[in-house]
Design a protein around this motif. Structure first.
Motif, mmCIF file in Angstrom:
data_model
loop_
_atom_site.group_PDB
_atom_site.id
_atom_site.type_symbol
_atom_site.label_atom_id
_atom_site.label_comp_id
_atom_site.label_asym_id
_atom_site.label_seq_id
_atom_site.Cartn_x
_atom_site.Cartn_y
_atom_site.Cartn_z
ATOM 1 N N ASP A 130 -10.246 9.124 -2.358
ATOM 2 C CA ASP A 130 -10.725 8.130 -1.410
ATOM 3 C C ASP A 130 -10.071 8.388 -0.055
ATOM 4 N N PHE A 190 -19.779 9.157 2.083
ATOM 5 C CA PHE A 190 -19.751 7.811 1.514
ATOM 6 C C PHE A 190 -20.117 7.883 0.040
ATOM 7 N N ASP A 191 -19.284 7.300 -0.805
ATOM 8 C CA ASP A 191 -19.518 7.218 -2.246
ATOM 9 C C ASP A 191 -20.235 5.886 -2.507
ATOM 10 N N HIS A 192 -21.547 5.939 -2.642
ATOM 11 C CA HIS A 192 -22.341 4.715 -2.814
ATOM 12 C C HIS A 192 -21.989 3.979 -4.101
ATOM 13 N N ALA A 193 -21.685 4.706 -5.156
ATOM 14 C CA ALA A 193 -21.386 4.072 -6.454
ATOM 15 C C ALA A 193 -20.148 3.180 -6.376
ATOM 16 N N ASN A 194 -19.152 3.608 -5.582
ATOM 17 C CA ASN A 194 -17.904 2.856 -5.488
ATOM 18 C C ASN A 194 -17.716 2.142 -4.150
ATOM 19 N N GLY A 195 -18.630 2.376 -3.199
ATOM 20 C CA GLY A 195 -18.571 1.704 -1.906
ATOM 21 C C GLY A 195 -17.402 2.116 -1.026
ATOM 22 N N VAL A 196 -16.978 3.382 -1.127
ATOM 23 C CA VAL A 196 -15.844 3.863 -0.332
ATOM 24 C C VAL A 196 -16.167 5.221 0.271
ATOM 25 N N ARG A 212 -15.099 9.058 0.823
ATOM 26 C CA ARG A 212 -14.349 10.038 0.045
ATOM 27 C C ARG A 212 -14.110 11.276 0.907
#
Length: 67
Positions: free
Chosen positions: A10, A37-43, A45
């Motif tokens: 992250d 942007f990691d859509h699955a985790n909303g952060v 990376r």
């Protein structure tokens, strides 16, 4: 032989420390860092490839983080 790792984490200071630790252990930056942007985790990376020359033959069982 040259070995390769892709460091990811992250977008926090922990990622910078991970890359700095690898550099301190003799790894070298390979290419540009990545940022997505990691859509699955909303952060956000980060990623950075690193390489290192080692004197041992390659094996799929190598623990690259311990080299």
């Amino acid at each position: 032989m040259k070995i390769y790792r892709m460091l990811t984490a992250d977008d926090t200071a922990a990622f910078c420390h991970k890359v700095s630790e690898a550099l301190a252990k003799g790894w070298e930056l390979y290419g540009d860092p990545t940022y997505a942007f990691d859509h699955a985790n909303g952060v956000m990376r980060c990623g950075q490839a690193v390489t290192k020359d080692v004197d041992t033959p390659y094996s799929p069982d190598m623990k690259l983080g311990e080299q």
